[in-house]
Design a protein around this motif. Structure first.
Motif, mmCIF file in Angstrom:
data_model
loop_
_atom_site.group_PDB
_atom_site.id
_atom_site.type_symbol
_atom_site.label_atom_id
_atom_site.label_comp_id
_atom_site.label_asym_id
_atom_site.label_seq_id
_atom_site.Cartn_x
_atom_site.Cartn_y
_atom_site.Cartn_z
ATOM 1 N N HIS A 78 -20.704 43.065 23.783
ATOM 2 C CA HIS A 78 -22.094 42.890 23.368
ATOM 3 C C HIS A 78 -22.818 44.203 23.622
ATOM 4 C CE1 HIS A 78 -26.282 41.465 23.402
ATOM 5 N NE2 HIS A 78 -25.844 40.426 22.659
ATOM 6 N N SER A 79 -23.666 44.570 22.698
ATOM 7 C CA SER A 79 -24.318 45.884 22.801
ATOM 8 C C SER A 79 -25.223 45.989 24.015
ATOM 9 C CB SER A 79 -25.130 46.160 21.529
ATOM 10 O OG SER A 79 -26.111 45.132 21.335
ATOM 11 N N VAL A 80 -25.718 44.851 24.510
ATOM 12 C CA VAL A 80 -26.639 44.881 25.653
ATOM 13 C C VAL A 80 -26.002 44.303 26.918
ATOM 14 C CG1 VAL A 80 -28.860 44.040 26.555
ATOM 15 C CG2 VAL A 80 -28.660 44.744 24.150
ATOM 16 N N ASP A 81 -25.351 43.154 26.790
ATOM 17 C CA ASP A 81 -24.895 42.406 27.972
ATOM 18 C C ASP A 81 -23.524 42.824 28.500
ATOM 19 O OD1 ASP A 81 -27.213 41.015 27.898
ATOM 20 O OD2 ASP A 81 -26.374 39.276 26.848
ATOM 21 N N SER A 82 -22.764 43.605 27.761
ATOM 22 C CA SER A 82 -21.459 44.046 28.261
ATOM 23 C C SER A 82 -21.633 45.145 29.302
ATOM 24 C CB SER A 82 -20.577 44.552 27.112
ATOM 25 O OG SER A 82 -20.193 43.487 26.282
ATOM 26 N N SER A 83 -20.752 45.113 30.317
ATOM 27 C CA SER A 83 -20.836 46.098 31.405
ATOM 28 C C SER A 83 -19.456 46.290 32.028
ATOM 29 C CB SER A 83 -21.820 45.633 32.486
ATOM 30 O OG SER A 83 -21.342 44.448 33.101
ATOM 31 N N ASP A 84 -19.353 47.276 32.889
ATOM 32 C CA ASP A 84 -18.099 47.523 33.615
ATOM 33 C C ASP A 84 -17.709 46.301 34.443
ATOM 34 O OD1 ASP A 84 -16.011 49.249 35.019
ATOM 35 O OD2 ASP A 84 -17.313 48.739 36.693
ATOM 36 N N ALA A 85 -18.669 45.739 35.178
ATOM 37 C CA ALA A 85 -18.371 44.588 36.032
ATOM 38 C C ALA A 85 -17.938 43.392 35.206
ATOM 39 C CB ALA A 85 -19.591 44.240 36.875
ATOM 40 N N ALA A 86 -18.564 43.183 34.045
ATOM 41 C CA ALA A 86 -18.217 42.042 33.207
ATOM 42 C C ALA A 86 -16.783 42.146 32.707
ATOM 43 C CB ALA A 86 -19.191 41.942 32.028
ATOM 44 N N PHE A 87 -16.369 43.339 32.273
ATOM 45 C CA PHE A 87 -14.995 43.477 31.766
ATOM 46 C C PHE A 87 -13.966 43.448 32.899
ATOM 47 C CE2 PHE A 87 -16.775 44.634 27.651
ATOM 48 C CZ PHE A 87 -15.844 44.052 26.800
ATOM 49 N N GLN A 88 -14.332 43.889 34.082
ATOM 50 C CA GLN A 88 -13.425 43.712 35.219
ATOM 51 C C GLN A 88 -13.180 42.225 35.470
ATOM 52 O OE1 GLN A 88 -13.797 45.917 38.904
ATOM 53 N NE2 GLN A 88 -15.072 47.461 37.889
ATOM 54 N N THR A 89 -14.261 41.447 35.458
ATOM 55 C CA THR A 89 -14.125 40.011 35.681
ATOM 56 C C THR A 89 -13.313 39.356 34.574
ATOM 57 O OG1 THR A 89 -16.264 39.985 36.822
ATOM 58 C CG2 THR A 89 -15.392 37.875 36.052
ATOM 59 N N ALA A 90 -13.539 39.764 33.335
ATOM 60 C CA ALA A 90 -12.793 39.199 32.211
ATOM 61 C C ALA A 90 -11.310 39.519 32.334
ATOM 62 C CB ALA A 90 -13.355 39.730 30.894
ATOM 63 N N GLY A 91 -10.982 40.736 32.745
ATOM 64 C CA GLY A 91 -9.579 41.101 32.929
ATOM 65 C C GLY A 91 -8.907 40.240 33.983
ATOM 66 N N ALA A 92 -9.608 40.009 35.110
ATOM 67 C CA ALA A 92 -9.048 39.164 36.162
ATOM 68 C C ALA A 92 -8.857 37.736 35.666
ATOM 69 C CB ALA A 92 -9.947 39.190 37.386
#
Length: 743
Positions: free
Chosen positions: A620-634
């Motif tokens: 998402h252009s606004v809501d995506s972040s480093d922490a969010a993708f780390q959590t998604a990967g886990a």
């Protein structure tokens, strides 16, 4: 030895460490004898030390000093367990000779204390019990005998417990000659034969004296003091055969090659020549006399054989001048000239034991090999460092505190400690067992003695929050005292593990933590470092989408997980097409999946040997972040594991088991029963075999204890990590059930 006048022996008791609270002092190395007592547990080493102290006048009654305490086994743990668990020094005076008696534990768990005693000594007394069977001179005793032989240490044998109803001096002497003198049985022979009194109602005839084979004199102890007389006619036949064999044994080890010819030609060799030859052979370590000893009767000062033993120590055992010092090197590793036992030479001393006193603090027992150690001087402390055992490398200057000579619980001050002598040093806060003390302007590093490897793990945890606050400091002080103990902070299992030599070693360590350092700990089940891996390919989607008003979190990633060969580790591959996951967030996905792999996906063990491929995702252009993708990967990793077979991997270690040939079959069968694969065996010296095998680590947690039982104390083993392998499904299922029950 026997050539000395008997009356002179009694005259030697006029100066002793018990008089007026003085400590025994040695002004020159030639006036010192350092003797270590070695033997099976229960053989009577401590009793013998107390008998020698009584005979020299060091104590006024058996084993007691002025405060009523024992001169040996004075530690609270030793008193409770009724056995020696540490090296004890008891210095006594015999005339103008200072004898440092080093009493060692007989139990295999405390072999580190025994090795320290061997390092500090110049000669060894092997104590065996006439009331024990051949196990009293078993494989463990033979191993120590061989260690002494390898360095040429003089040895003698003392047979104790002659007062026991089933004692048999002749049988035990024959056992010693067979077990300890197999290369040269005639080099292990008695100097004296026991003289028996009248037979009692139980059929036992007590030993009342000794018959000197060289002097052909009878030394009678029945009155409580040694008296000398000529043998009676009925006693002469007891002497002749044993005396001839003794003379032949002495001549065989003589440096004078003419003695054998003179003896065979029928010449009567004079007592002085035989005695001098015997003393030289003993000091060289080529002849090993057997003596007898028994404690003094109530009210008597002299125990049976104590004076004869003191004469052997002072006349037959070498001075420190005659023994080669351990090699030394410069701190940078360069060679140094060999040390000489010179009080005026460069200072070189070694800490052979470290202990703690609740009032004085740390006390270091030091053997000085060169130079003279004096209080209040600054010395350099250098240590090899054993990071794997919790010992840091040392390279510091420290000020020497007071010097003292131990006697029971007492510490009696001394002015200095010359080369060849031993003393206790107070308040060396950085020095640990095995460290070298040298002049600060000429620092040296002494070659260490061999430390046994602790192979029995015990996991511990603090009993309470208060104990947890003190645990770290208590453990540090514990391992500083005992280099045979290894402290491990296992990062995988998050356990604190003490590696010890055996169960008794564990008991003493935990008791010292409690009583000496005020730390109460609980032993818990030791866990091995398992691993997890994927047994099949899996795909999953990790979705982390949250919207709670304002800035949200949005990350979706799709991954494929596939197993890799053992040892491959973790690979991460990016195969995203078209920018579905922006380039700046791909490292975030990798970080998340690797973090989850480290935490585990089934039972909490790290995941290894897999390839993780990022195939697709959304941002998402606004809501995506480093922490969010780390959590998604886990999340994706956990989802993949939920739909795939997860295998448990257990560590496999390569072990080398060194045992006498008689036990090879039993050892190989036992290893096979532990799911081990025997790789082969090979000769490892006379009568010994090295068995090599690979065994799952979970199966050998108590192997240090089990092997000792299996081989009657004669077996040794080493271990080294080999690899992780899949655990059998039934065992893995059992662990999963235990984990589910614990939740």
């Amino acid at each position: 030895m026997e050539a000395r006048p008997v009356g002179g022996a009694a005259d030697r008791r006029d100066v002793h460490p018990g008089a007026a609270g003085r400590a025994p002092a040695a002004g020159r190395p030639e006036k010192v004898r350092n003797v270590v007592l070695v033997g099976h547990s229960g053989a009577g080493k401590t009793t013998l030390v107390e008998a020698l102290a009584l005979a020299t006048g060091a104590v006024n009654r058996a084993g007691r000093v002025e405060d009523g305490g024992s001169i040996s086994d004075h530690d609270e743990i030793e008193q409770r367990q009724q056995r020696s668990v540490q090296l004890s020094l008891v210095p006594v005076l015999w005339g103008d000779i200072k004898i440092n008696l080093l009493d060692t534990p007989g139990y295999a768990d405390f072999v580190g204390e025994l090795r320290a005693g061997l390092r500090a000594a110049d000669a060894a007394l092997f104590v065996v019990s006439a009331a024990q069977d051949a196990a009293g001179v078993g494989g463990a005793t033979r191993l120590v005998w061989d260690e002494c032989a390898a360095v040429g240490m003089p040895r003698a044998v003392v047979v104790t417990h002659l007062e026991a109803a089933r004692s048999d001096f002749d049988e035990m002497t024959a056992v010693c000659a067979r077990v300890l003198g197999d290369d040269s049985p005639d080099a292990v022979l008695p100097l004296y034969l026991p003289l028996h009194g009248e037979q009692g109602p139980d059929g036992h005839a007590p030993v009342t004296g000794l018959i000197g084979l060289l002097s052909q004199r009878v030394f009678d102890y029945s009155s409580g003091e040694r008296t000398e007389r000529a043998p009676e006619p009925g006693e002469v036949p007891l002497i002749e055969e044993a005396r001839n064999r003794l003379i032949e044994g002495i001549i065989a080890e003589s440096e004078d090659e003419t003695l054998m010819d003179r003896y065979l030609s029928g010449e009567e060799l004079d007592l002085k020549t035989l005695t001098e030859d015997l003393e030289r052979a003993v000091a060289r370590g080529t002849f090993h006399p057997v003596l007898a000893a028994a404690p003094a009767a109530d009210g008597a000062r002299q125990g049976l054989g104590t004076l004869e033993l003191l004469e052997l120590i002072t006349g037959g055992f070498p001075t420190p001048l005659e023994r080669e010092a351990p090699p030394v090197s410069a701190l940078q590793g360069g060679p140094c000239p060999p040390l000489t036992c010179d009080p005026d030479g460069p200072l070189a001393a070694e800490v052979v034991k470290t202990s703690s006193d609740p009032y004085v603090g740390r006390i270091s027992l030091v053997r000085v090999f060169s130079g003279t150690l004096r209080p209040d001087e600054t010395v350099h402390v250098s240590g090899h460092g054993m990071e794997d055992r919790g010992h840091a490398d040392h390279d510091v200057d420290e000020r020497v505190g007071a010097l003292s000579s131990p006697f029971g619980k007492q510490q009696r001050g001394v002015a200095s400690c010359v080369a060849g002598d031993l003393a206790c040093v107070a308040k060396l806060t950085r020095a640990e067992t095995g460290d070298t003390l040298s002049a600060k302007d000429r620092p040296l590093l002494m070659e260490p003695w061999v430390m046994p490897d602790p192979l029995l793990p015990v996991a511990i945890q603090a009993h309470s929050k208060a104990d947890e606050d003190k645990l770290s400091q208590g453990l540090a002080r514990l391992v500083a005292e005992d280099p045979t103990m290894r402290l491990e902070q296992n990062p995988d299992t998050r356990q604190v593990v003490l590696w010890c030599l055996g169960e008794a070693h564990v008991d003493v360590a935990l008791e010292r933590l409690r009583s000496r350092y005020g730390v109460q700990v609980d032993a818990v089940q030791h866990r091995v470092s398992l691993r997890e891996t994927f047994g099949e390919q899996a795909t999953a989607r990790g979705r982390h989408v949250k919207q709670s008003g304002g800035h949200g979190q949005f990350a979706i990633c799709e991954i494929q997980v596939e197993p890799l060969p053992a040892g491959s580790g973790i690979e991460f591959v990016d195969k995203v097409i078209g920018g579905a996951v922006p380039r700046q967030f791909i490292p975030s996905v990798e970080k998340g999946v690797r973090a989850q792999a480290a935490r585990g996906v089934a039972l909490g063990h790290p995941v290894v040997d897999i390839r993780i491929t990022l195939t697709d995702g959304k941002a998402h252009s606004v809501d995506s972040s480093d922490a969010a993708f780390q959590t998604a990967g886990a999340l994706a990793m956990r989802e993949a594991a939920a739909g795939a077979r997860i295998d448990l991997l257990e560590p496999v270690v390569e072990v080398g088991v060194l045992v006498p040939d008689d036990y090879v079959g039993s050892v190989m069968s036992d290893l096979s029963g532990r799911r081990g694969r025997v790789l082969g065996n090979e000769p490892a010296g006379p009568g010994r075999t090295l068995v090599r095998a690979e065994v799952p680590e979970i199966e050998i947690g108590r192997y240090a204890v089990d092997l000792r039982s299996l081989s009657h104390g004669t077996g040794r083993f080493s271990r080294a990590y080999a690899r992780h392998e899949p655990m059998p499904p039934p065992l893995a299922a059992k662990l999963r059930e235990q984990a589910d029950t614990a939740k």
